[in-house]
Write a protein that holds these residues in place. Sequence first.
Motif, short mmCIF file in Angstrom:
data_model
loop_
_atom_site.label_atom_id
_atom_site.label_comp_id
_atom_site.label_asym_id
_atom_site.label_seq_id
_atom_site.Cartn_x
_atom_site.Cartn_y
_atom_site.Cartn_z
N LEU A 35 0.82 -1.20 0.00
CA LEU A 35 0.00 0.00 0.00
C LEU A 35 0.86 1.25 0.00
O LEU A 35 1.98 1.25 0.50
CB LEU A 35 -0.88 0.04 1.26
N ALA A 36 0.28 2.31 -0.52
CA ALA A 36 0.86 3.65 -0.40
C ALA A 36 -0.18 4.50 0.32
O ALA A 36 -1.37 4.31 0.14
CB ALA A 36 1.18 4.22 -1.77
N VAL A 37 0.28 5.43 1.15
CA VAL A 37 -0.61 6.24 1.96
C VAL A 37 -0.53 7.69 1.53
O VAL A 37 0.56 8.24 1.35
CB VAL A 37 -0.23 6.10 3.46
N LYS A 38 -1.67 8.31 1.37
CA LYS A 38 -1.76 9.73 1.01
C LYS A 38 -1.06 10.58 2.07
O LYS A 38 -1.11 10.27 3.27
CB LYS A 38 -3.24 10.09 0.91
N VAL A 70 -4.26 3.75 9.32
CA VAL A 70 -3.00 3.24 8.79
C VAL A 70 -2.46 2.15 9.71
O VAL A 70 -1.97 1.11 9.25
CB VAL A 70 -1.97 4.37 8.60
N GLN A 71 -2.57 2.35 11.02
CA GLN A 71 -2.10 1.35 11.97
C GLN A 71 -2.87 0.04 11.80
O GLN A 71 -2.29 -1.05 11.88
CB GLN A 71 -2.23 1.85 13.40
N ASP A 75 -1.17 -3.49 11.15
CA ASP A 75 -1.44 -4.61 12.05
C ASP A 75 -1.98 -5.83 11.31
O ASP A 75 -1.79 -6.96 11.75
CB ASP A 75 -2.42 -4.19 13.15
N ALA A 76 -2.65 -5.58 10.19
CA ALA A 76 -3.21 -6.67 9.39
C ALA A 76 -2.18 -7.27 8.44
O ALA A 76 -2.50 -8.17 7.66
CB ALA A 76 -4.42 -6.18 8.61
N GLY A 77 -0.94 -6.75 8.49
CA GLY A 77 0.13 -7.35 7.70
C GLY A 77 0.51 -6.61 6.44
O GLY A 77 1.39 -7.06 5.70
N ALA A 78 -0.12 -5.49 6.14
CA ALA A 78 0.19 -4.74 4.91
C ALA A 78 1.60 -4.15 4.97
O ALA A 78 2.14 -3.87 6.04
CB ALA A 78 -0.82 -3.62 4.69
N LEU A 79 2.18 -3.96 3.81
CA LEU A 79 3.47 -3.29 3.65
C LEU A 79 3.19 -1.90 3.11
O LEU A 79 2.61 -1.75 2.03
CB LEU A 79 4.36 -4.06 2.68
N GLN A 124 -1.41 3.35 -8.05
CA GLN A 124 -2.11 2.06 -8.14
C GLN A 124 -2.09 1.58 -9.59
O GLN A 124 -1.81 0.44 -9.87
CB GLN A 124 -3.54 2.22 -7.65
N ARG A 125 -2.36 2.46 -10.50
CA ARG A 125 -2.44 2.08 -11.90
C ARG A 125 -1.05 1.87 -12.51
O ARG A 125 -0.82 0.94 -13.24
CB ARG A 125 -3.15 3.20 -12.65
N GLY A 126 -0.12 2.77 -12.17
CA GLY A 126 1.18 2.73 -12.82
C GLY A 126 2.18 1.80 -12.18
O GLY A 126 3.07 1.29 -12.83
#
Length: 132
Positions: A35-38, A70-71, A75-79, A124-126
């Motif tokens: 994931l990327a965060v705004k 985000v936390q 906690d759910a395992g996302a990078l 997400q697209r690129g």
Amino acid sequence: MVPAAVHEKHDPTDSFILQFELTGGLHGPLTGVTLAVKDLFDIKGYPTAFGNPKWLETHAEPAAATAPAVQALLDAGALIVGKTHMDELAYSLNGENFHYGTPVNAAAPGRIPGGSSSGSAVGQRGEGVAAG
């Protein structure tokens, strides 16, 4: 959780303002999801600028805590791989930022990406990164 080192990667869509790798849980329903965060959400140890260099300059301290949403992802395992571009102060619908430029719309080069979450959308697209 200690922030990972900031690093630069090839970013053909100019989606990111800051790149790093951060993970929380080792196992969970989001293990293997990137994931990327705004740049609107706090991540402990990293600055949040809301797409505005003056805000960053006057509020230069890194976030003291990570935003609960985000936390939960961590906690759910996302990078988490970084913070993405956004409209300045989330105040527009076109995805352009006077200070940092406009992320490239990978689906329609030459057109604006649209939305204040423009970096997340084109990332997400690129890059195959899920928008956060």
